[in-house]
Design a protein around this motif. Structure first.
Motif, PDB file in Angstrom:
ATOM      1  N   ARG A  42     -73.002 -19.088  40.612  1.00  0.00           N
ATOM      2  CA  ARG A  42     -73.898 -19.772  41.550  1.00  0.00           C
ATOM      3  C   ARG A  42     -74.207 -21.139  40.940  1.00  0.00           C
ATOM      4  O   ARG A  42     -73.923 -21.384  39.769  1.00  0.00           O
TER       5      ARG A  42
ATOM      6  N   ASP B 128     -73.176 -11.773  48.307  1.00  0.00           N
ATOM      7  CA  ASP B 128     -73.325 -10.675  47.344  1.00  0.00           C
ATOM      8  C   ASP B 128     -72.101  -9.760  47.418  1.00  0.00           C
ATOM      9  O   ASP B 128     -71.572  -9.518  48.496  1.00  0.00           O
TER      10      ASP B 128
ATOM     11  N   ASP C 171     -80.111  -7.636  48.513  1.00  0.00           N
ATOM     12  CA  ASP C 171     -78.724  -7.837  48.950  1.00  0.00           C
ATOM     13  C   ASP C 171     -78.554  -7.366  50.393  1.00  0.00           C
ATOM     14  O   ASP C 171     -77.879  -8.001  51.198  1.00  0.00           O
TER      15      ASP C 171
HETATM   16 MG    MG Z   1     -77.347 -10.271  43.725  1.00  0.00          MG
END
Ligand code: MG
Ligand code: ATP
Length: 310
Positions: free
Chosen positions: A146, A90, A231
């Motif tokens: 991702r 993150d 996160d």
């Molecule tokens: Mg995130």
């Protein structure tokens, strides 16, 4: 056909006034077939001798134009597709990198897909299903924010996610990660063998820089939306993630689809390195506008004559 990308390949960046910076592709790549140590071999703060944003920005701008021209050929030729995927912790800078690097590319030739936790429907399928649905068509650039690599990253760090995947017992024994690496390698080999080229970028952020970026997201009201408690929770598993990333790099950086390990502590260098790698890769392909044959040229001339006579 695959990209011609050799670790010893030099990247030379001219800075004007005779100044220049050289680095080897190997410094931002996980060389296929070699075993790397993420902690020892890669410095998230590496910037290849660049000192300031201005120098790098100039070069990113140039690369954006370079990429736009290459994409036009990719589209016109309609033979190859380019899949570019990003993985990072993150605050690693994926979003900003995608925004900057792709800013010059014709939106009609490019498509971004963000992969979140799988939906109920997605969990009812094999793990590559949703990625296959999002693959770029020939002539197109597909970007994965991702990707299926989450299946050997977040899913590995959180075994409870694997438990939700409804896999047969025999498919979820301890050999699963090695098996997934092999499946992913085979999948990518299949893609590359069919003209869908794969570029993989791991944005390598340091723990210290992540903390700084999280604090900035909390301090600045306009950045609050970017920060989530999740996160912060994932940060606590930092070492487990680094281990999973390292194992992923060592098993899935292949000659047909190598991994780039992009220093991510300086956003300006991240964007420079990524744009440079994409351009270098595309320039190594035999991209060309379709040939116009004699018959077609004659036809065009006839139309020209008719248009002028109107
Ligand atoms: Mg995130
Ligand atoms: P940002 O970096 O801007 O926060 P993001 O990519 O983290 O964007 P989020 O919506 O915050 O987007 O997070 C997506 C979450 O989905 C990530 O925590 C990721 O680990 C998770 N995820 C992605 N793919 C899978 C998967 N196959 N299985 C489980 N979780 C996944």
């Amino acid at each position: 056909m695959r990209f011609k990308l050799e670790p010893d390949q030099k990247i030379r960046i001219n800075l004007g006034q005779g100044g220049r910076v050289d680095f080897r592709l190997g410094q931002i790549m996980a060389p296929p077939g070699e075993t790397i140590s993420l902690g020892k071999d890669y410095d998230p703060g590496f910037s290849a001798g660049f000192h300031d944003k201005a120098e790098a920005r100039e070069r990113v701008r140039a690369n954006v134009s370079r990429m736009a021209a290459l994409q036009e050929k990719l589209y016109a030729q309609d033979v190859y597709a380019l899949l570019i995927l990003f993985q990072a912790m993150d605050a690693g800078g994926k979003d900003g990198c995608i925004r900057h690097v792709m800013s010059g590319v014709n939106p009609q030739g490019c498509h971004v897909t963000s992969f979140k936790a799988p939906s109920a429907e997605e969990l009812d399928h094999d793990y590559l299903w949703r990625a296959v649905k999002a693959l770029p068509a020939r002539g197109m650039i597909g970007i994965f924010n991702r990707s299926y690599y989450e299946e050997v990253l977040v899913v590995r760090v959180h075994p409870e996610l694997l438990a939700r995947q409804k896999l047969p017992r025999a498919s979820r024994d301890e050999g699963i990660w090695e098996r997934r690496f092999r499946q992913i390698n085979a999948f990518e080999k299949y893609l590359v063998g069919n003209g869908i080229l794969v570029l993989k970028f791991f944005l390598n952020l340091s723990r210290t820089e992540q903390k700084k970026r999280f604090l900035a997201r909390i301090a600045e009201a306009d950045k609050n939306w970017k920060f989530s408690v999740a996160d912060f929770r994932e940060r606590a598993r930092w070492d487990d993630y680094q281990e999973a990333y390292e194992d992923m790099l060592n098993h899935t950086s292949t000659a047909h689809a190598p991994w780039f390990v992009i220093p991510a502590d300086h956003k300006w260098f991240t964007r420079l390195a990524v744009s440079e790698a994409i351009c270098t890769a595309l320039e190594g392909l035999d991209l060309a506008f379709p040939e116009v044959g004699a018959a077609r040229r004659r036809e065009l001339q006839e139309i020209k004559t008719a248009l002028e006579a109107e």
